[in-house]
Scaffold this active site. Structure first.
Site, short mmCIF file in Angstrom:
data_model
loop_
_atom_site.label_atom_id
_atom_site.label_comp_id
_atom_site.label_asym_id
_atom_site.label_seq_id
_atom_site.Cartn_x
_atom_site.Cartn_y
_atom_site.Cartn_z
NE ARG A 124 -3.16 0.42 3.28
CZ ARG A 124 -2.23 0.57 4.47
NH1 ARG A 124 -1.67 1.85 4.74
NH2 ARG A 124 -2.27 -0.20 5.36
CE1 TYR A 183 -17.47 10.44 -15.78
CE2 TYR A 183 -16.26 10.45 -13.70
CZ TYR A 183 -17.06 9.71 -14.88
OH TYR A 183 -17.47 8.57 -14.11
CG ASP A 237 -9.39 15.80 -14.94
OD1 ASP A 237 -8.65 15.04 -15.79
OD2 ASP A 237 -10.57 15.08 -14.38
CE LYS A 253 -12.29 7.44 -18.90
NZ LYS A 253 -12.39 7.61 -17.35
#
Ligand code: P1T
Length: 380
Positions: A46, A98, A170, A195
């Protein structure tokens, strides 16, 4: 080193343990310590994993940034950036976003006492008027999802710096190949690596890049503490996608320019949004801050929603699906799909009509894509 070389090599040197040329998938949760307090730089996956480190270094390099962090999704990356804020802080965000980012802001982060004002980022007065004494961050998408509106990153950065506010961008739609927000004054860049960066519609992921060490250390701490990290295989898939980012983006751009021009000249089309069209209201800004126009187009068909639905279900190559940025072409209906989380009246206020369709133009043959849209449009 140039972009396409960095995409293939940065963070991806031959494996020191075995000489493996390709970064291995370190599918391990833990690491055997040499003695108490002594290890080889990793103690628990992690906190850090070598496959993830390779991806993080590569992401940082592609954005011309110093530090990269990888996440389990774009939304996880956004959440991690937002964890820089405190209860009582305020964010000015662009009014076309978005739908999942809007939902995270309005329906989740407001629970923690963070408030948001959504403004048209093309209007400096609107930005200045929205800034309050407790505003700590400006959040933009440019081009926006799904209306492809642009925001002048350098200009907004000047406003943000003058008021000591962080600017987060973004950059999912352009990818670092076509736009580098850090070089235009942004403090933080966010990606849905699902993406263009991943590029093959086979992995969900997110990335955050900054050159500010203080911000990086804070976000690395919250990355470990919140734990929304990607697994090694997902990092590996993303790295494999990145290797071809440069050539893919060139093809997306070329195909999208052709498709946008086809739509623009089609008698059944009402409106086309694509920053690479001279008719786009911010075409000059697009040429100034981007080095290409990308693969995303949105458009309205004459006859409104009913015609739009017919087109969206009649394409054969363009799959009716959420997401974007993969090699295959997709068509979507934002109002019921990617932006359904935004109340209809808010959508209409910013011009996101029920009839709007969105294309993610892939890298198939251009003529086949145009023929597919042509036959779909013959149904209305
Ligand atoms: O889906 P995820 O990897 O969590 O990324 C969220 C996200 C963040 N930012 C932008 C600009 C995005 O477009 C997305 C995800 N978008 C879609 C799934 C979509 O079809 O628009």
């Amino acid at each position: 080193m140039h972009f396409s070389t960095r995409a293939i090599h940065v963070g991806q040197e031959a494996d020191t343990a075995t000489g493996a040329t390709i970064v291995p998938i370190y599918q391990t949760s833990t690491y055997t310590q040499e003695e108490i307090g002594k290890n080889k730089g990793y103690d628990y996956s992690r906190a850090g994993n070598p496959t993830r480190t390779a991806l993080e270094k590569c992401l940082a390099s592609l954005e011309d940034g110093k530090f990269g962090l990888a996440f389990a999704s774009g939304c996880a990356a956004t959440t991690n950036v937002m964890s820089l804020l405190r209860s009582g802080d305020h964010v000015v965000a662009c009014d076309d976003l978005y739908g999942g980012t809007y939902r995270l802001f309005e329906q989740v982060l407001t629970r923690f006492g963070i408030t948001f004002t959504f403004v048209d980022m093309n209007n400096n007065d609107a930005i200045n008027n929205a800034i309050q004494s407790n505003t700590k961050m400006i959040w933009i998408e440019t081009p926006t999802n799904p209306l492809l509106k642009l925001c002048d990153i350098a200009e907004v950065s000047t406003i943000a710096k003058s008021k000591k506010i962080l600017l987060a961008v973004d950059n999912t739609f352009m990818s670092p190949y076509f736009q580098k927000p850090l070089n235009l004054g942004a403090d933080i860049v966010v990606h849905s690596t699902t993406k263009y960066i991943g590029g093959h519609s086979d992995v969900i992921g997110g990335g955050v890049i900054t050159s500010n060490e203080e911000l990086y250390l804070d976000m690395k701490f919250t990355q470990k503490s919140i734990g929304a990290v990607p697994g090694p295989f997902d990092c590996w898939l993303t790295l494999r996608g990145i290797k071809t980012l440069a050539i893919r983006m060139k093809e997306h751009n070329k195909n999208a320019i052709a498709v946008a021009n086809f739509l623009l000249n089609h008698p059944k089309i009402e409106k086309v949004n694509y920053p690479g069209l001279e008719s786009h209201p911010q075409y000059e800004l697009a040429k100034k801050q981007m080095t290409g126009f990308g693969g995303m187009i949105s458009f309205e068909v004459k006859g409104g929603l009913e015609s739009g639905k017919k087109v969206a279900t009649a394409t054969k190559l363009f799959a009716l699906a959420e997401s974007l940025g993969g090699v295959e072409s997709l068509i979507g209906h934002p109002a019921t799909m990617t932006h359904a989380a935004i109340p209809r009246e808010e959508r209409l206020k910013v011009g996101l009509k029920d009839s709007l369709l969105r294309l993610s133009v892939g890298i198939e043959d251009q003529e086949d894509l145009i023929n597919d849209l042509d036959q779909a449009l013959s149904n209305v």
